[in-house]
Design a protein around this motif. Structure first.
Motif, mmCIF file in Angstrom:
data_model
loop_
_atom_site.group_PDB
_atom_site.id
_atom_site.type_symbol
_atom_site.label_atom_id
_atom_site.label_comp_id
_atom_site.label_asym_id
_atom_site.label_seq_id
_atom_site.Cartn_x
_atom_site.Cartn_y
_atom_site.Cartn_z
ATOM 1 N N PHE A 45 52.849 64.294 38.625
ATOM 2 C CA PHE A 45 51.947 65.142 37.851
ATOM 3 C C PHE A 45 50.496 64.718 38.082
ATOM 4 O O PHE A 45 49.603 65.554 38.204
ATOM 5 C CB PHE A 45 52.269 65.063 36.344
ATOM 6 C CG PHE A 45 53.364 65.982 35.939
ATOM 7 C CD1 PHE A 45 53.136 67.361 35.896
ATOM 8 C CD2 PHE A 45 54.619 65.506 35.621
ATOM 9 C CE1 PHE A 45 54.149 68.234 35.527
ATOM 10 C CE2 PHE A 45 55.643 66.374 35.255
ATOM 11 C CZ PHE A 45 55.411 67.736 35.210
ATOM 12 N N HIS A 46 50.306 63.420 38.156
ATOM 13 C CA HIS A 46 48.950 62.906 38.264
ATOM 14 C C HIS A 46 48.336 63.240 39.629
ATOM 15 O O HIS A 46 47.129 63.458 39.744
ATOM 16 C CB HIS A 46 48.971 61.402 38.021
ATOM 17 C CG HIS A 46 47.627 60.856 37.686
ATOM 18 N ND1 HIS A 46 46.704 61.544 36.931
ATOM 19 C CD2 HIS A 46 47.021 59.681 38.020
ATOM 20 C CE1 HIS A 46 45.612 60.817 36.793
ATOM 21 N NE2 HIS A 46 45.773 59.687 37.461
ATOM 22 N N ARG A 47 49.160 63.287 40.644
ATOM 23 C CA ARG A 47 48.621 63.667 41.961
ATOM 24 C C ARG A 47 48.224 65.151 41.979
ATOM 25 O O ARG A 47 47.283 65.528 42.660
ATOM 26 C CB ARG A 47 49.635 63.362 43.064
ATOM 27 C CG ARG A 47 49.681 61.889 43.394
ATOM 28 C CD ARG A 47 50.585 61.553 44.576
ATOM 29 N NE ARG A 47 50.735 60.092 44.637
ATOM 30 C CZ ARG A 47 51.788 59.440 45.118
ATOM 31 N NH1 ARG A 47 52.797 60.114 45.621
ATOM 32 N NH2 ARG A 47 51.826 58.129 45.122
ATOM 33 N N PHE A 48 48.964 65.943 41.246
ATOM 34 C CA PHE A 48 48.561 67.351 41.155
ATOM 35 C C PHE A 48 47.227 67.450 40.399
ATOM 36 O O PHE A 48 46.337 68.225 40.779
ATOM 37 C CB PHE A 48 49.646 68.171 40.445
ATOM 38 C CG PHE A 48 49.293 69.628 40.312
ATOM 39 C CD1 PHE A 48 49.205 70.453 41.430
ATOM 40 C CD2 PHE A 48 49.028 70.188 39.071
ATOM 41 C CE1 PHE A 48 48.866 71.793 41.310
ATOM 42 C CE2 PHE A 48 48.681 71.527 38.944
ATOM 43 C CZ PHE A 48 48.600 72.331 40.066
ATOM 44 N N THR A 49 47.095 66.670 39.338
ATOM 45 C CA THR A 49 45.794 66.582 38.662
ATOM 46 C C THR A 49 44.718 66.145 39.657
ATOM 47 O O THR A 49 43.620 66.700 39.703
ATOM 48 C CB THR A 49 45.883 65.573 37.497
ATOM 49 O OG1 THR A 49 46.654 66.168 36.453
ATOM 50 C CG2 THR A 49 44.511 65.213 36.961
ATOM 51 N N ALA A 50 45.067 65.151 40.453
ATOM 52 C CA ALA A 50 44.087 64.604 41.396
ATOM 53 C C ALA A 50 43.607 65.663 42.374
ATOM 54 O O ALA A 50 42.399 65.866 42.558
ATOM 55 C CB ALA A 50 44.701 63.428 42.159
ATOM 56 N N ILE A 51 44.548 66.367 43.001
ATOM 57 C CA ILE A 51 44.097 67.342 44.006
ATOM 58 C C ILE A 51 43.333 68.478 43.339
ATOM 59 O O ILE A 51 42.509 69.130 43.970
ATOM 60 C CB ILE A 51 45.249 67.843 44.903
ATOM 61 C CG1 ILE A 51 46.395 68.437 44.085
ATOM 62 C CG2 ILE A 51 45.754 66.708 45.775
ATOM 63 C CD1 ILE A 51 47.536 68.990 44.953
ATOM 64 N N SER A 52 43.569 68.682 42.056
ATOM 65 C CA SER A 52 42.786 69.686 41.339
ATOM 66 C C SER A 52 41.370 69.170 41.068
ATOM 67 O O SER A 52 40.391 69.898 41.236
ATOM 68 C CB SER A 52 43.469 70.043 40.011
ATOM 69 O OG SER A 52 44.755 70.581 40.241
ATOM 70 N N TYR A 53 41.256 67.933 40.676
ATOM 71 C CA TYR A 53 39.914 67.432 40.328
ATOM 72 C C TYR A 53 39.119 67.022 41.563
ATOM 73 O O TYR A 53 37.916 66.773 41.472
ATOM 74 C CB TYR A 53 39.967 66.351 39.241
ATOM 75 C CG TYR A 53 40.265 64.927 39.640
ATOM 76 C CD1 TYR A 53 39.398 64.177 40.447
ATOM 77 C CD2 TYR A 53 41.382 64.265 39.141
ATOM 78 C CE1 TYR A 53 39.679 62.859 40.770
ATOM 79 C CE2 TYR A 53 41.668 62.941 39.459
ATOM 80 C CZ TYR A 53 40.808 62.251 40.274
ATOM 81 O OH TYR A 53 41.071 60.946 40.590
ATOM 82 N N LYS A 54 39.744 66.945 42.711
ATOM 83 C CA LYS A 54 38.995 66.672 43.943
ATOM 84 C C LYS A 54 38.270 67.920 44.444
ATOM 85 O O LYS A 54 37.384 67.821 45.290
ATOM 86 C CB LYS A 54 39.931 66.188 45.052
ATOM 87 C CG LYS A 54 40.717 64.919 44.765
ATOM 88 C CD LYS A 54 39.870 63.729 44.439
ATOM 89 C CE LYS A 54 40.704 62.455 44.337
ATOM 90 N NZ LYS A 54 39.951 61.339 43.744
ATOM 91 N N LEU A 55 38.675 69.083 43.963
ATOM 92 C CA LEU A 55 38.099 70.314 44.516
ATOM 93 C C LEU A 55 36.580 70.387 44.344
ATOM 94 O O LEU A 55 35.876 70.729 45.299
ATOM 95 C CB LEU A 55 38.801 71.534 43.914
ATOM 96 C CG LEU A 55 40.272 71.664 44.326
ATOM 97 C CD1 LEU A 55 40.944 72.806 43.565
ATOM 98 C CD2 LEU A 55 40.404 71.897 45.833
ATOM 99 N N PRO A 56 36.033 70.074 43.168
ATOM 100 C CA PRO A 56 34.571 70.113 43.078
ATOM 101 C C PRO A 56 33.897 69.107 44.016
ATOM 102 O O PRO A 56 32.805 69.361 44.525
ATOM 103 C CB PRO A 56 34.310 69.773 41.606
ATOM 104 C CG PRO A 56 35.553 70.220 40.897
ATOM 105 C CD PRO A 56 36.668 69.894 41.850
ATOM 106 N N LEU A 57 34.541 67.991 44.246
ATOM 107 C CA LEU A 57 33.961 67.013 45.172
ATOM 108 C C LEU A 57 33.895 67.578 46.593
ATOM 109 O O LEU A 57 32.858 67.499 47.261
ATOM 110 C CB LEU A 57 34.797 65.719 45.150
ATOM 111 C CG LEU A 57 34.383 64.647 46.149
ATOM 112 C CD1 LEU A 57 32.955 64.174 45.898
ATOM 113 C CD2 LEU A 57 35.345 63.452 46.091
ATOM 114 N N VAL A 58 34.984 68.168 47.045
ATOM 115 C CA VAL A 58 34.941 68.710 48.407
ATOM 116 C C VAL A 58 34.023 69.930 48.482
ATOM 117 O O VAL A 58 33.332 70.134 49.489
ATOM 118 C CB VAL A 58 36.355 69.019 48.962
ATOM 119 C CG1 VAL A 58 37.170 67.734 49.073
ATOM 120 C CG2 VAL A 58 37.101 70.047 48.119
ATOM 121 N N ASP A 59 33.981 70.714 47.402
ATOM 122 C CA ASP A 59 33.023 71.828 47.380
ATOM 123 C C ASP A 59 31.588 71.292 47.469
ATOM 124 O O ASP A 59 30.739 71.867 48.152
ATOM 125 C CB ASP A 59 33.160 72.629 46.084
ATOM 126 C CG ASP A 59 34.430 73.456 46.047
ATOM 127 O OD1 ASP A 59 35.114 73.558 47.085
ATOM 128 O OD2 ASP A 59 34.746 73.999 44.978
#
Lengths: 487, 487, 487, 487
Positions: free
Chosen positions: D290-304
């Protein structure tokens, strides 16, 4: 002050003399504040201390043989005439950067890169410039001066040349020619070690056209020359850093300035190029090529530190046998030792121009490119081996806390043989090396200092024997029916 | 047959003599068929022709200085005693592979790699082995023989050592010891140039334990020795290939065999190791290290060809100014010239063991690794620049067709200065070099020949001064409070 | 011939009918020889057999649901109207390529890509073109035709547009306009499956200017139209290949032709664009975008095969537990499954244009780019795991030899559970897949088919919401002082 | 406090209520000093302010629909039951991190990751644990609590399991079992947001054996529980940072603690696992997934932000047309949008376990791996486009200096349309994002947070359908003679 081994009167300044020489009328600004004395400024003094290592090494038995050249002067002033001379120069740069904890000292390196480039162009520049270059070179050498080089113009619109810019501010230029000298105006960016150098040398930054003649200028002035203003970058500040937590960057620093030339007068004897637009590119490149050789020499302690960091992290974390760790370590070693081999081989394959040994340009650029393109991956691998504590470590003050420090230290233990405190020292060093503004500084320098990655690619393409390679390919394709391949 | 320059009677065979020497009782099989005469077999003869280049070069004015060593023998037999000797050996390997259109000849290279490894181990092996090695070395040299080396065992279950295998077939072993020699049984794989060599040398493939003593064996036999059976691989066949379409692989070939030892008797004077399990690993590695230096030398024409192919494709396609093409070209150049610099620097940093100059192992392995890891990317870049015609080109017969050939040729034109036919020749060569079984052969060799990528990584890790790097990192971390860094 | 499930009279040809339809007046040349009947030609028949799988699948219970669309026609002719339609189309392409042993069939895929692009442009093209497109689409669908598309012009000097070329041969053009049609002249390159298609569709290859009006042409003709000459590439020949050694490429093949238009007359009702230079680019791109979605769908069996090859090689070699092998396997899996996820997600994020669902262009191009850039590395990893036997394996005939075959087979054993012969089958398949002309074909296609790597990068840059990303960066930089970020 | 949209009495705390709730008896230490009030501490308050955004968003019209779930509670507490639920959760995580200037808030994300993992394991854990989990979940949800999760043990010797460690300190363990609860002792590392959370949840970190039963423990306690001591890491300090120069990190922060459990009593109703060693691994993994799914979600603004930074730097530097810049930009876009597509597709391919939708584990791990492996390269490309000013920029105070500020600003201009000051704002932001301790924090998190790169590789290998891939490869190799491939 002392005399050289040959009794010829060579001057080797002490660190104290160096510091004293920086207390002059120089106009340095830090965060908008005029700095009275760079040697005592809370941040900038760290840059002075760092650079002073150069003078300390020359007086230390351990380094004297390396740091002092054949004539008794600082070896930086020795003009290399063969591979051996270049290798000794490289070894000194490597040793001093190693002593500087992976941060180059640069107060002699960059200045002599410029001097060597000027010396190698004497024939092309002709008189009176050649004689001026000789005289200036001797002045720096005899007085064991610290030098900086202002080359990169602020450039304005990148798609336009100096004289095409919409305003006059993008490239430094001559605004007045007087009988006894010239007056220059403009700004240079990325000027390293200027706040703690004695001399500032100015070189053109690119090839120029006839219309750019007023921008084709090279000269030198003392740093306290009227009209010169040095605006120090606040990047890589030492505020709030403690030694054990930031063992590399707490007490050492290099400073770059935006260097403003507010109608600076340069006396004729210090003008080395004035209007020779057709030579501007050659001088710019000539300096850069020496400087890239300096660069690949001073990167060696950094890459060694990264390999050592990876190995040591693997050891304190107890991961030496893990397959993926060994894979990353072998990558780091190959990265570091390729750079070293290429650097030494570039010296070995030098050619001599006007009495100056020039390292092989193709190899220097390949070495610099591969270093530059790999550093971020090297950081990644070291961080990978080191673990998340790089960014979550407890403070030294916690580890020493009377109440919970002992327990905390014990919790920080991993592999047998290292206390928790020792492991934290190692990880803090790696954090400093790769994850903070010091690591960022090295990363940006890798890409942009001494010419960008793209500039290095262009040089590689230009320097390679493309015709030879195509002749072989043509023969393979049967377009040339000789029985044996072209040599 | 002719005499050496020094009149000392050195023998330099002619290509005709070489071919004649292959017509003996050797038992070679190709696709299940016994081959009567390898020099006339429709496929295998191409391998003989290719190898014969070695003998042709020694008699050609153009190459004599390089191909003939100080004593008048083939230079391959010259034992290098310093960097210069290694560089000359490397230059010969490079030149002959260059003449061989990027395919190494190998009939002297690999055999002398084994001989040099044996010579460097004489002190460890002791008598009578040392004297036998000397005698065998002289035999090969004086008769200018073509040699192959069978090292890699078929290995069976990779997780088990030789004596632990469930059946006896996985590693070559001594099945009988007689007063006058030994009898060996088993199989070796990947034996290059065996079908067209005179002598077959056998070396152990790995470190061994006491229980493996019967597997710790090294020896040499003529290729026509009874009990030896050479099963040639059908890979890289020349069937149906035409010269202009496959300018590299239509008329040249190297052959690997699975080499069966069906109770082969080896007379004592040709046995160089028998049961010395503790030295098996050292001999295996010693050979591999010489062989990797040979490898990085013979890869140079291949990487040169790739750079030349990229440059030439860019030119015939009219893409020389495209940014992405220039980027890929600079990558190719850096790839090739790093290999060359590392190869030469490894020779320059050699150490001398028992009178034999050994190239720097760390650098050789780094060079080999970087070559191996980059070749597929090099292919990719060259294919990218070349375009889809690599796999869709019309045939030569079409370009020459009386009816539509002229129109087709004109359609194939791109950049001015090259006819459609010339462009097709270039693209066909690149297709042969990178997209067919010849390119695949080079790709597999890059990864697996002379030791795998992983073996190279292990060697790099083992050879590097890890303690030195960790001492520096420890000093940086403040674990060592010396004022200056460890040297 | 049979009727559709809905009884509406849809025609699903049999493989025999398909083969029969290719025996017409088409002028096909192979190595300069006119081919009388492609269905019996020793090489080209393999291409026919391969393509015939499409018709076999439609009649096979196992595939019928997938291969036959809602109206009872081949599903390829079903116009997708939503994500589901695109996913079904993708699934069929994947399944048929999977059955085709990683080689796409393409005789319906590419033609319907062009039809879909034309259908989506009806509104822009207007009448009478829209009606002609509808009629032609129905013709192909109702007769279950095999189609090819000739798009890529030979292009001549890449720096010049169609009408700027020094001669008239670089781009296909209209040389005459008649009341009942047009006459075209020129050549197209890389025309896949033309020798075994029924219909040839022609599309422009790039954006055009007003001066290029005669080059802005799109039309369709039967392959046996007078004036059309198909020159087959000799690449990927099947000569001398045996099934067990080349299980992928011995009996299957795709053929590209250089397609010559020697004043071909096209009747008006088959002309879909004539002079509309301003729409040439849109049509070219429209086709390419559908075709790239086809591409990423048909690449799936290839990447699956590479993962499976890596896993199986690890197993038969006994290397499943080796750390570096597991690392490479995880890379291969991530490579394959990223492609699959991106392909499906691109379908899921489609938009509907003129009744046609168009997959997300940005995602399609990213997927295609990452596939293209990774394939050579995928080959490298699979070859690394497989070992040197990929290029040195003994022949099947050797393994079956009455005298030494049994011993040889035993020597080839590695991991328990696999005979030597089974292991050789696996390694031969991998050799065929990655190291010979079949692997090279896939490598070149990866880079160049359906648009080059660089074309994909340009599309990515063009399709991305750059303004949105810059707005966020501006807000982060404080140039926009809104309290919350721009959405 | 307010009621939910459905009037069901859901509680949505305000930021002020949240801050007030942190002023309790918690024992937080910063650099060895006890922190009285985290909401006013000069450094730590920035972490509180940052986290408070979560509560602000729930009350802001702009975000309410996203931030408030179906029942009127914070959406984080909504248990996703299908793809839509997961996508909404992902969208909220993305939006709040975007508002948080690329730094995740995490005070609800991580806690609900743990809650979801516990909920999905109710059936396996059985009673009374299942009921306790339900009750605790409701407690957190109804009180809108901020939660942290302590999972990673300090681990000691990595080669040994919990009960094999030479001392008892390496893994948290139960030291006493009382009728009303348990007493635990040990330490956890990398505990994010603990200093500003209300609740601390504890989970096991790995699979365990029977001997490890005392280490197989999961529970929750309020952060002010006696015996709990939170030692904050000094990394990512805000000292001396000014907003315009460090627009991301001057006023925001996340804090990790080493969390000491000095004999903490946990009442029975908060114990969720006690001794079930056989389930420890499943719970550890369940949370991590679950936490990795959270992670890939919260990385999106960083990559944007990285894409936007690259685009904006190219624009302000006037480099938008440079080929190499466009190449790097297309890389950045592909990097970012692959992550987004994979994240959304992983939600779309979820499976439902015990009423909880679980994102596709294989895709989540591939997405996380590719993000983690690419971030350093993304930094490199952005730095490359931005230029050396990232590390040599003048200070804001200089740009505003009355004497030379105007001139300096003008010198800093490059592309038309941007003042020097604006350009410096952009470059300062990029410097903050990629070159200082904030960039380093993101880099280390990329590699190590939510499981390391190597852990992700192992999961990928474990989750993939390896047998299916091998069946296809076997069929291709002819080991399976079915006419059609296995499905």
């Amino acid at each position: 002050m002392e005399r050289g081994a040959d009794g010829a009167g060579a001057r080797l300044r002490t660190a104290a003399e160096y510091r004293a020489s920086l207390r002059d009328g120089r106009r340095v600004y830090y965060r908008g504040q005029a700095v009275k004395d760079v040697t005592t400024h809370p941040v900038l003094a760290h840059a002075v201390d760092h650079a002073a290592l150069d003078y300390e090494m020359a007086h230390d038995e351990r380094y004297r043989a390396l740091a002092v050249g054949p004539g008794g002067h600082s070896r930086y002033f020795h003009v290399p005439q063969d591979a051996e001379g270049l290798l000794a120069r490289s070894a000194l740069i490597e040793a001093s950067t190693r002593a500087g904890k992976t941060l180059v000292l640069l107060i002699k390196e960059i200045g002599t890169d410029a001097l060597l480039a000027l010396l190698a162009m004497r024939a092309q520049l002709g008189e009176p410039y050649a004689a001026r270059i000789d005289a200036y070179y001797e002045h720096c050498r005899e007085n064991d001066l610290a030098m900086c080089v202002a080359q990169t113009d602020v450039k304005g619109d990148r798609s336009l040349g100096p004289s095409q810019q919409p305003n006059d501010t993008a490239y430094l230029r001559i605004v007045e020619r007087r009988p006894d000298g010239i007056v220059v105006r403009g700004a240079k960016t990325h000027t390293s070690v200027s706040i703690n150098a004695n001399e500032l040398m100015v070189l053109p930054t690119r090839a120029m056209t006839e219309a750019d003649a007023d921008y084709a200028v090279a000269f030198a002035v003392p740093v306290d020359t009227p009209g010169l203003r040095l605006v120090a970058s606040p990047y890589l500040a030492t505020d709030g850093k403690r030694e054990p937590e930031h063992p590399l960057s707490a007490g050492r620093k290099m400073v770059e300035t935006t260097t403003l030339f507010e109608d600076v007068f340069v006396p004729s004897e210090r003008v080395f190029m004035d209007g020779r637009h057709e030579l501007a590119g050659a001088l710019a490149r000539g300096f850069v090529e020496f400087h890239r050789f300096t660069a690949i020499s001073y990167k060696l302690p950094l890459v060694d530190a990264l390999v050592g960091a990876g190995l040591l992290a693997a050891r304190v974390n107890g991961l030496e046998r893990a397959g993926h760790v060994r894979d990353k370590l072998s990558w780091l070693i190959a990265y570091a030792e390729t750079l070293r081999a290429m650097t030494h081989h570039a010296a070995g394959r030098c050619r001599v121009i006007d009495g100056v040994a020039v390292p092989d340009t193709l190899l220097v650029n390949i070495a610099k490119l591969q270093f530059a393109q790999g550093l971020h991956t090297a950081f990644q691998h070291v961080q990978d081996i080191s673990g998340g504590l790089l960014a979550t470590y407890p403070a030294i003050e916690d580890l020493e806390h009377p109440e919970y420090g002992a327990a905390l230290s014990r919790y920080m233990e991993a592999a047998p043989g290292f206390s928790g405190g020792e492991r934290m020292r190692v990880l803090s060093m790696i954090s400093d090396l790769t994850t903070g503004d010091y690591g960022g500084y090295q990363a940006v320098l890798a890409i942009h200092a001494e010419g960008s990655i793209e500039a290095e690619k262009l040089t590689i393409l230009a320097q390679y024997d493309r015709d030879g390679a195509m002749r072989y390919a043509s023969w393979l394709a049967g377009l040339d029916d000789a029985p044996w391949p072209p040599s």
